[in-house]
Design a protein around this motif. Structure first.
Motif, PDB file in Angstrom:
ATOM      1  N   ASP A   1      -6.169   0.290  -1.016  1.00 18.58           N
ATOM      2  CA  ASP A   1      -5.239  -0.754  -0.617  1.00 18.58           C
ATOM      3  C   ASP A   1      -3.971  -0.657  -1.476  1.00 18.58           C
ATOM      4  N   THR A   2      -3.650  -1.665  -2.276  1.00 13.13           N
ATOM      5  CA  THR A   2      -2.404  -1.655  -3.045  1.00 13.13           C
ATOM      6  C   THR A   2      -2.600  -1.179  -4.480  1.00 13.13           C
TER       7      THR A   2
ATOM      8  N   ARG B   1       0.814  -1.209   0.000  1.00 12.40           N
ATOM      9  CA  ARG B   1       0.000   0.000   0.000  1.00 12.40           C
ATOM     10  C   ARG B   1       0.856   1.271   0.000  1.00 12.40           C
TER      11      ARG B   1
END
Length: 211
Positions: free
Chosen positions: A178-179, A134
């Motif tokens: 998130d990522t 992240r």
């Protein structure tokens, strides 16, 4: 958290690529920007783009692309999706430099052609760039969010059978989840789309989940 950029080479071998082009559903566009009650005199109430965005973003977060666009008063005429792994080869400028140091794990790109049925058409690009962590996605957002820093190249409008449109990041929005970072841009393709609508198209499209 979103960011609005527009307000003011070699590398890893390509591992997988798939391009899908779909025609949009028929029918007229949805909510109009001017949606007053019929009959009677007086001025027609104007629904603000901010109000329209509320429902549009909710539909987008649920993965309903056509519903999201319909809430902004346009319909999806065509769309293309491409999935691959080589972010560096599909970027330029400082963005490319970052991706050379910090490779992504996936790149998904979407291109939409939308219109209001009155001769005004726009193209909307979304690129989802996924990283191992992240923090890398947040760092990338800080780089790509600076005007003039480069970009992840949108899909060419030629894949939709349209004349080439250059994306300038004048109507831009990004979202980190998130990522993955979603990078969305919108540009006029025909007629005279309202700049405020173009801004809304980018902001709403950035809410769409990765394909």
């Amino acid at each position: 958290m979103g960011s609005n950029k527009g307000s003011g080479g070699g590398g890893v071998a390509l591992v997988a690529a798939a391009l899908v082009v779909l025609a949009g559903a028929g029918g007229a566009g949805g909510a109009a920007l001017n949606s007053g009650a019929s009959g009677g005199g007086g001025a027609t109430p104007v629904t603000s783009i901010g109000v329209l965005k509320w429902d549009a973003k909710r539909a987008a977060r649920g993965g309903d692309t056509e519903g999201a666009m319909r809430n902004l008063g346009v319909r999806v005429d065509k769309q293309a999706v491409k999935q691959e792994l080589d972010c560096r080869e599909n970027s330029f400028g400082q963005v490319r430099d970052f991706l050379a140091r910090t490779p992504c794990t996936a790149l998904d790109r979407l291109l939409l052609a939308v219109g209001d049925g009155a001769g005004n058409a726009s193209v909307v690009s979304v690129a989802w760039v996924t990283f191992p962590g992240r923090n890398q996605a947040k760092q990338f957002d800080r780089v790509v969010g600076v005007h003039g820093s480069g970009d992840v190249r949108p899909l060419s409008t030629a894949v939709l059978g349209l004349a080439e449109v250059s994306f300038t990041a004048a109507h831009y929005w990004s979202e980190v989840r998130d990522t993955t970072i979603a990078i969305a841009e919108a540009e006029p393709a025909a007629g005279a789309p309202d700049p405020e609508l173009l801004d809304a198209l980018a902001e709403v499209a950035a809410q769409l989940p990765r394909p």
